[in-house]
Design an enzyme around this catalytic site. Structure first.
Site, PDB file in Angstrom:
ATOM      1  N   GLY A 223      46.844 -92.759  65.113  1.00  0.00           N
ATOM      2  CA  GLY A 223      46.903 -93.313  63.755  1.00  0.00           C
ATOM      3  C   GLY A 223      48.306 -93.748  63.389  1.00  0.00           C
ATOM      4  O   GLY A 223      49.061 -94.267  64.223  1.00  0.00           O
ATOM      5  N   SER A 224      48.656 -93.495  62.145  1.00  0.00           N
ATOM      6  CA  SER A 224      49.906 -94.063  61.611  1.00  0.00           C
ATOM      7  C   SER A 224      51.152 -93.508  62.273  1.00  0.00           C
ATOM      8  O   SER A 224      52.226 -94.117  62.173  1.00  0.00           O
ATOM      9  CB  SER A 224      49.995 -93.808  60.110  1.00  0.00           C
ATOM     10  OG  SER A 224      48.890 -94.408  59.475  1.00  0.00           O
ATOM     11  N   THR A 225      51.062 -92.353  62.942  1.00  0.00           N
ATOM     12  CA  THR A 225      52.265 -91.859  63.621  1.00  0.00           C
ATOM     13  C   THR A 225      52.699 -92.835  64.706  1.00  0.00           C
ATOM     14  O   THR A 225      53.871 -92.878  65.080  1.00  0.00           O
ATOM     15  CB  THR A 225      52.038 -90.479  64.257  1.00  0.00           C
ATOM     16  OG1 THR A 225      50.916 -90.556  65.137  1.00  0.00           O
ATOM     17  CG2 THR A 225      51.757 -89.418  63.208  1.00  0.00           C
ATOM     18  N   PHE A 226      51.736 -93.647  65.185  1.00  0.00           N
ATOM     19  CA  PHE A 226      52.074 -94.621  66.223  1.00  0.00           C
ATOM     20  C   PHE A 226      52.940 -95.753  65.663  1.00  0.00           C
ATOM     21  O   PHE A 226      53.568 -96.490  66.426  1.00  0.00           O
ATOM     22  CB  PHE A 226      50.790 -95.182  66.853  1.00  0.00           C
ATOM     23  CG  PHE A 226      51.031 -96.005  68.088  1.00  0.00           C
ATOM     24  CD1 PHE A 226      51.298 -95.399  69.311  1.00  0.00           C
ATOM     25  CD2 PHE A 226      51.004 -97.391  68.030  1.00  0.00           C
ATOM     26  CE1 PHE A 226      51.539 -96.158  70.444  1.00  0.00           C
ATOM     27  CE2 PHE A 226      51.244 -98.157  69.165  1.00  0.00           C
ATOM     28  CZ  PHE A 226      51.512 -97.532  70.372  1.00  0.00           C
ATOM     29  N   LYS A 227      52.959 -95.875  64.312  1.00  0.00           N
ATOM     30  CA  LYS A 227      53.792 -96.922  63.714  1.00  0.00           C
ATOM     31  C   LYS A 227      55.260 -96.738  64.105  1.00  0.00           C
ATOM     32  O   LYS A 227      56.041 -97.702  64.102  1.00  0.00           O
ATOM     33  CB  LYS A 227      53.644 -96.903  62.199  1.00  0.00           C
ATOM     34  CG  LYS A 227      52.286 -97.453  61.739  1.00  0.00           C
ATOM     35  CD  LYS A 227      52.019 -97.211  60.256  1.00  0.00           C
ATOM     36  CE  LYS A 227      50.610 -97.704  59.897  1.00  0.00           C
ATOM     37  NZ  LYS A 227      50.188 -97.180  58.582  1.00  0.00           N
TER      38      LYS A 227
END
Lengths: 510, 478
Positions: A223-227
């Site tokens: 999810g957003s941690t991959f941003k």
């Protein structure tokens, strides 16, 4: 008729010689491999005899978390786990025909059979002492491990979750806990029927068994941690700075699909549908990072992900690999065909998958001036007399980003905690850098996974942490009454960040 | 020399006085070796008690007395009824049988830890041994000359076929572990194949003595090998079909191989023509391939042999046996200190791995050497035997032991595919033990005849083996 009889006598002699040669091969040349537990784990004679031999300790901060003590029964020694389930997923277990975790992967050291311990074994033989096993000293930090164990334990037994902490400068694993845990002492019981029953109750063949170490065995959509990875690729390309304005629309309309990509709250991320990269990270703007990812391109994204450890062909972390534990490879897909898929990949969805350990390495790499260190769990092997016979050093895995990009990312992550979605990770007096994630599971009806990755202190990082809470619906139901909207509490900040904070505090404040 | 055979030793055409080696009785040597054998058997029994329970078994004196009495009875019978018999055969057999009972007792103890109600096999093994020794004595007392058996050639052959067919009869035949080789009469059960083995040797020997000349005669020479005539192939084809029948209808690969191999070898010895081995070997290859194609369990055995560890849930027996032997290593864990009971049938088919585990490679090699010595003594008896019938029987019996030991020991040690056969004198199992004691009695009878000086001198008061007495040895009275 005597000539055929003499010939027969020779033939019979040959038959008997063949039998003797074969028996010699079996009992002398092949015996070592047949009686090696790692090659033949099902050889119950060896595993049973192993009970009668003292095994080395597994040590954390000088304290034995696994040790062998006289049992008084026919197997002479009982494996004792003083910390119970706290270290279970790392240390594993050692029972009759049941072996896992470090107990399995470090077996040769613990039994003293490893070549490094040969001299000690020889010494024991000459001085007529019972052969003693070697001690395995771990990199774990007892306080961090305890904090992670307690924080995850509060989620309850029905919530699968994991926390991993790494020392960014070295790659030493400071904490690794998977929830729910199990009690290794039950599996080590000398009442073998009971031990077997306890093992079967853990449903070892089920994917959701407590024996599975979520921290390394589950590759989940990050999810957003991959941003963070997308931002790293963007900053490294040279086309972006933290204050570069990017697309901050309410929605990203893909022409090739009906599933448009929108923001969490359904709103635009900034005025005039524009937002700076740093603000986009603070509020975890999906549209911004999807469009940035598409612009940067899938090759640059994949290369950036691989520098952090994704798609590793040969696993960089093998300390726990044994017949039971199989480390999962974190994946950034190759050949993404549709633009929409690339957009979703850029925000850690589609086919992107990462283990909690992998996400901790992303945070640790950013924390360590862009240098990703190989994570390791075994620090030293000591003989029974506590002489160091082998020690493991830090090892560079890759330079994932330049030091300047790492600095930019760090300040952006600090901003996430101070001004953005990661507020629950704030520690008074310590600057914390972090990123939340609330990842769609891809399974209909299942609530999203709550992620948090972080490190602290931001200026001189001592610890990088990744936390994932998988069964967020069950976690939300705990501690909320009928009048509380539990669904609203599902997010990385609500569920994962407090756990990460607890672990960071344990390291930073000691 | 049998009265039907052509006169005079073939390789020694010289008439008149010959210098011939005169065998001594060597009964004292036999007694000495027997004391060693008893020490082995009783020592093993005692150390089983020490290893498992920490003290010498409480029934040590009863068991020790019983075993000693049986062995001494056999020895005394030999002294009176077969004074010139081979002095080494009985000690070998006594050592093997003693070791076998000790190991069966050791596994009884392990079995009874898990389930106190299971039957102790060692007791019944001792009873069967007693019966075996009684029959051993009976054979030596009643059968004064092995050549009398030649009169029963066809009776023995017929009896063997009947015995082999018995397990197929509904009602008394019984399928155990997939092989239909057992018959049950009330509380008794036995494997008639073990008795048939002995009868077949007698029948083959009688038949071959009569027809060896015609079988050895004309044939075609192909590549240095004299192949037999087509019309002479009858008996070998019949035996081949019987062996195939045992394989197909009784699922008994081991016995099938044993019977056919035994027949082939005796045919070769009788005719002195290796061509028979070629023909028989080819037939065996065809039969084995046929068996491989048609019988599922044969393919399975071959698979388990080639890659036992690829079938960890099915080939547990062979894997456990290998683990046990590896665990034993060079010197073994010590009697009572290993875990041989982990291997299924560790007291019968897999008794050798049990020894491998507890006595190590040393023990296994010693046991194999005992068998080698046994076979060597049997073949030596055949060499010096004066009549062809005796030669053939001794050869047949010796080769049966060799083949049987090779097939079962090779099978459990993964040298060849596993087939179910008993390990002679060691394995738990009454029929096999009794039949083997009778076989040894027969061998001793033949060797007594072979080693005994001609009757007119054996009765002489002068027991100095002077060469002068031998001058008249060529005189044949019988």
């Amino acid at each position: 008729m005597n000539r055929p009889i003499r010939n027969l006598a020779v033939a019979c002699l040959v038959l008997f010689l063949a039998l003797i040669a074969n028996a010699s091969y079996l009992q002398f040349f092949e015996a070592d491999s047949l009686t090696s537990l790692s090659e033949n784990p099902r050889n119950s004679r060896v595993s049973e005899a192993a009970f009668a031999a003292p095994r080395g300790d597994i040590l954390v901060n000088g304290k034995a978390i696994a040790s062998s003590e006289p049992s008084g029964d026919r197997y002479e020694f009982q494996r004792v786990y003083k910390s119970g389930p706290e270290y279970a997923n790392v240390v594993g277990f050692f029972g009759r025909g049941l072996i896992g975790g470090l107990e399995a992967s470090q077996n040769d050291y613990l039994t003293g059979e490893a070549p490094e311990l040969f001299v000690n074994r020889l010494g024991d033989l000459l001085t007529n002492k019972p052969p003693a096993g070697g001690n395995v000293v771990l990199t774990l930090n007892a306080k961090a491990q305890k904090a992670a164990y307690q924080a995850l334990g509060e989620l309850g037994k029905n919530v699968r979750a994991a926390a991993v902490a790494i020392e960014p400068k070295t790659g030493k694993i400071l904490a690794m806990v998977s929830n729910p845990g199990f009690n290794p002492a039950a599996l080590a019981s000398h009442d073998f029927a009971k031990a077997r029953a306890a093992y079967d109750r853990l449903k070892p063949d089920s994917r959701t068994s407590p024996l599975n170490n979520v921290a390394i065995e589950e590759a989940l959509p990050p999810g957003s941690t991959f941003k963070l990875v997308t931002a790293a690729a963007a900053l490294s390309s040279g086309d972006y700075q933290p204050d570069t304005l990017v697309d901050g629309s309410r929605i990203l309309d893909f022409r090739d699909t009906t599933s448009d990509l929108g923001n969490h709250n359904g709103q635009a991320c900034g005025p005039n549908n524009k937002v700076t990269l740093i603000r986009a990270l603070e509020i975890s703007c999906n549209v911004a990072f999807a469009s940035v990812g598409i612009k940067v391109g899938q090759d640059a994204l994949r290369q950036q992900a691989e520098k952090f450890g994704f798609n590793a062909a040969d696993p960089y972390f093998t300390d726990l690999d044994d017949s039971l534990t199989k480390q999962s490879t974190s994946v950034f897909p190759s050949d993404i065909a549709a633009v929409s898929s690339l957009g979703y990949s850029s925000i850690g969805q589609f086919s992107v998958a990462a283990t909690p350990l992998q996400m901790a390495m992303v945070a640790a790499g950013i924390a360590n001036d862009g240098k990703v260190m190989k994570p390791y769990l075994v620090n030293e092997i000591r003989s029974a007399d506590l002489d160091v016979v082998k020690s493991f050093d830090k090892e560079l895995y890759s330079q994932a980003v330049s030091p300047s990009v790492a600095d930019q990312l760090t300040s952006m992550m600090v901003s996430v905690v101070d001004n953005g979605t990661g507020s629950n990770a704030q520690i008074p007096g310590v600057q914390v850098a972090g990123k939340t994630g609330t990842a769609q599971t891809g399974v209909s009806g299942q609530k999203p996974y709550a992620w948090f990755v972080s490190f602290a202190p931001a200026d001189d990082p001592e610890v990088a942490v990744a936390v994932v809470v998988m069964d967020t619906a069950a976690a939300a139901r705990r501690g909320c009454g009928a009048d509380v909207d539990c669904e609203g509490g599902i997010s990385g900040n609500e569920m994962a960040a407090p756990i990460a904070r607890a672990v960071m505090e344990a390291v930073v404040n000691q | 020399m049998a009265n039907r055979s052509p006169a005079a030793p073939k390789r020694d055409p010289r008439p008149g006085p010959v210098m011939e080696f005169v065998h001594r009785q060597r009964r004292g040597a036999e007694l000495f070796l027997l004391i060693l054998s008893l020490a082995v058997g009783l020592g093993a029994y005692a150390s089983v008690g020490l290893g498992t329970e920490g003290h010498i078994p409480t029934n040590m004196y009863v068991y020790g007395g019983w075993l000693t009495a049986l062995i001494l009875a056999a020895h005394v019978t030999i002294r009176y009824r077969a004074a010139y018999a081979d002095p080494i055969l009985l000690p070998i057999v006594a050592a093997l049988n003693g070791l076998g009972v000790a190991m069966i007792h050791r596994i009884d103890i392990a079995r009874q830890i898990n389930n106190p109600d299971v039957r102790a096999f060692a007791t019944s093994q001792l009873i069967w041994m007693t019966l075996g020794v009684l029959l051993f004595i009976a054979v030596l007392v009643l059968l004064r000359d092995h050549r009398r058996l030649q009169a029963f050639t066809y009776t023995a052959g017929f009896g063997a076929v009947v015995l082999l067919l018995l397990p197929l009869l509904p009602g008394i035949g019984k399928n155990i572990n997939g092989a239909r080789i057992w018959i049950h009469l009330g509380p008794l059960s036995f494997q008639p194949g073990e008795i048939a083995k002995l009868l077949l040797v007698v029948a083959f020997a009688g038949y071959l003595v009569l027809y060896r000349d015609s079988l050895a005669l004309a044939g075609r020479r192909v590549l240095f090998i004299d192949l037999p005539r087509g019309r002479d192939l009858g008996p070998i084809l019949a035996m081949w079909l019987i062996s195939l029948g045992i394989l197909v209808f009784q699922n008994d690969l081991g016995s099938s191989l044993l019977f056919f191999g035994m027949f082939l070898v005796m045919l070769y010895v009788a005719t002195e023509r290796p061509g028979w081995l070629v023909v028989g070997g080819a037939l065996f290859a065809v039969g084995a391939y046929f068996g491989y194609l048609t019988a599922g369990h044969v393919q399975q055995r071959v698979e388990y042999w080639l890659d036992p560890f690829g079938h960890p849930d099915d080939a547990t027996q062979i894997i456990n046996g290998l683990y046990g032997m590896a665990w034993g290593g060079l010197t073994g864990r010590g009697l009572g200190l290993g875990s041989p009971e982990k291997t299924p049938y560790s007291y019968s088919d897999f008794i050798l791995p049990s020894f491998g585990e507890e006595l190590g490679l040393t023990g296994v090699v010693a046991i194999i050497l005992l068998y080698a010595l046994l076979v060597e003594r049997a073949l030596r008896t055949a060499l010096i035997c004066r009549d062809n019938f005796g030669k053939l029987i001794a050869t047949g019996l010796g080769v049966v032991f060799a083949l049987q030991v090779f097939v079962v020991v090779g099978g459990v040690t993964k040298l060849i595919p596993l087939t179910g056969l008993t390990t002679p004198f060691l394995s738990q199992g009454g029929s096999s033990l009794v039949a083997n004691w009778v076989i040894i009695a027969l061998l001793l009878r033949i060797s007594d005849q072979a080693r005994r000086p001609p009757p007119e001198f054996s009765e002489a008061p002068d027991d100095l083996p002077g060469f002068a007495d031998d001058a008249t040895q060529v005189v044949k009275l019988r």
